[in-house]
Enzyme design. Structure first.
Site: not given
Ligand code: AMP
Length: 512
Positions: A38, A65, A139-140, A282
């Protein structure tokens, strides 16, 4: 754990600042409980209502969030709070803010999860007890919340949720009956293990706490008429404030209730930190400064390293918007410096009205969402060899869909470059990833993943390049999701974090 305690149980203030600018800066989390990933904020102002600044900072932290948003304030006599489901703009209307009286307060935005979204998980979590009112924003993710909850429940504490934030709140409330604020926080920090950046309000005193390994970010900012604590510095910028510094791992920061300064108590000091590298890759906003590094520059450096490690000749380099943008710009710059004749262009257009694909509960919906979200720009792609850059691959849905999309748009070749190492294991520290079974890279060689996503070539960045770009030793980062080695004992995980690695720039030990 080594502790900065003077011996009588209460730590001495190590800094008391009136002008701190002079001082230099889903995993299967709680088993069946909700996960807490969060954004948090806290403010203490001289003579102005805290509600609006908190509201604006929650907007600035919205990317952390989208499930729920909430604010708790204190007017010196009583606590006021409002929490609502959805985005900040949906959770509050003008009159909600008017009811939040007082110049001290904390706020929270909660990360989306596929299931279990309900109002009981919304924060700040408020509790009234013998010695006052407490509100907590977290957050955590704790790794021993269930044990502490069971113990507190057996001594009469009634819990309303399975969340670990409530566990911290009850533990702190219990400690506050017997001890002063600083001792009570320290006792609670002694007991809770895992990752936590907290903003807490005890009556009208606002505090910030960062776990001893500094896993999640938290920083301090100075406003014209007070102080702010926030997950990311972008929230401080939004309030026209100045970033003072990060809250240190293991540090408790107490804002003066008249907004005139803050006190710092270094309650724990560990030999190594475990800062989450994925915040820089990210999660955080590119315009935030975390642990002294501007996230945008860190991403560009990661992109540069990606070119150095696995640059490939192509006609055009393009980012996956928005997550790959800074990486692609660093990659293209480094390529140009090496004399590569490659164009840097946008080849995918994003529909900004589609939310994050990640929160789609089924694979079919996730695939559909990628197509809804991104559409190719044919002139950039047609007949050309393309390098597509993103920050990470989780399940592989995005890259599989995009490689196909680019081929359909006429790309001659599609090379995929990823600005982070392969994600091979779940995150237990607060980022909603996926289970091991869902991760495309878990236990598989890169060549198999390349084959799955049907790219002409695929390369990830090395773990060492990540440590280098974040100017950190591997031993001071949490790299659990890319190494399977965690900074805490996690049920079912066997690999411990290797903290014997050399700092960046140091030669490796002889037996390495
Ligand atoms: P995927 O399609 O499941 O391989 O997710 C990869 C994409 O989701 C990439 O474009 C990342 O920027 C994004 N991404 C990576 N980690 C997360 C996360 N924890 N929550 C939401 N999006 C994510």
């Amino acid at each position: 754990m080594s502790q900065g305690d003077p011996g009588n149980g209460a730590a001495a203030p190590v800094t008391s600042l009136t002008d701190p600018l002079d001082d230099g800066d889903r995993a299967p989390a709680a088993a069946d409980g909700p996960t807490e990933k969060c954004g948090v904020v806290g403010v203490s102002l001289t003579d102005r209502a805290a509600a609006r600044p908190l509201y604006y900072s929650l907007y600035a932290l919205q990317h952390r969030g989208q499930d729920s948003a909430g604010i708790a304030t204190h007017d010196g006599f009583q606590q006021h709070s409002h929490v609502g489901m959805g985005l900040v703009g949906d959770a509050f209307d003008g009159t909600d803010l008017d009811g939040l009286a007082g110049s001290a307060g904390i706020g929270h935005v909660r990360y989306p999860t596929a299931g279990g979204v309900n109002a009981r998980c919304a924060q700040p979590f408020s509790v009234s007890f013998k010695s006052g009112a407490l509100a907590l924003a977290h957050n955590g993710n704790l790794v021993n919340a269930d044990d502490i909850r069971d113990e507190l429940a057996s001594s009469g504490h009634a819990f309303t949720s399975r969340g670990d934030t409530e566990v911290i709140a009850h533990d702190l409330a219990r400690n506050l009956i017997e001890a002063d604020l600083i001792r009570a926080v320290k006792r609670t920090m002694d007991r809770v293990h895992g990752s936590y950046s907290l903003t807490v309000m005890h009556d009208d005193t606002v505090l910030g706490v960062r776990d001893p390994l500094g896993n999640r970010p938290l920083c301090i900012g100075k406003l014209e008429d007070g102080y702010v604590l926030a997950s990311e510095s972008a929230a401080i910028d939004t309030l026209d404030g100045d970033l003072v510094r990060d809250v240190r791992p293991g540090e408790l920061v107490v804002l003066e209730s008249d907004g005139s300064g803050f006190e710092s108590y270094q309650l724990f000091e560990e030999e190594h930190t475990a800062r989450c590298f994925f915040e820089h890759v990210y999660f955080a906003r590119p315009d935030s400064v975390i642990d002294d590094t501007l996230v945008y520059e860190a991403r560009r450096d990661l992109g540069r390293a990606l070119w150095e490690e696995s640059g490939v000749d192509s006609d055009v380099v393009m980012p996956v918007p928005d997550s790959g943008r800074a990486f692609a710009s660093g990659y293209a710059d480094a390529a140009a410096e090496d004399g590569a004749e490659v164009e840097f262009a946008e080849g995918l257009m994003k529909n900004r009205y589609v939310g994050r694909t990640f929160i789609m509960p089924t694979q079919d919906e996730r695939e559909r969402a990628v197509r809804l979200k991104l559409n190719p720009i044919r002139s950039t792609v047609e007949g050309r060899t393309v390098t597509l850059i993103d920050d990470s691959i989780v399940r592989g849905t995005t890259s599989t869909q995009l490689v196909e999309l680019l081929r359909d748009a006429g790309a001659a070749e599609v090379h995929v470059r990823i600005g982070a190492p392969a994600i091979v294991a779940p995150c237990y520290m607060g980022i909603d990833m996926a289970t091991r079974e869902e991760l495309i890279a878990a236990g598989r060689p890169v060549e198999e993943i390349r084959d799955d996503i049907a790219a002409d070539s695929l390369s990830y960045l090395s773990v060492d390049a990540v440590a280098d770009a974040l100017a950190s030793s591997r031993a001071d980062l949490c790299l659990g999701c890319v190494t399977g080695e965690y900074p805490y004992d996690i049920d079912g995980e066997t690999a411990d974090r290797d903290v014997s690695r050399p700092a960046v720039g140091e030669p490796p030990p002889a037996d390495d």
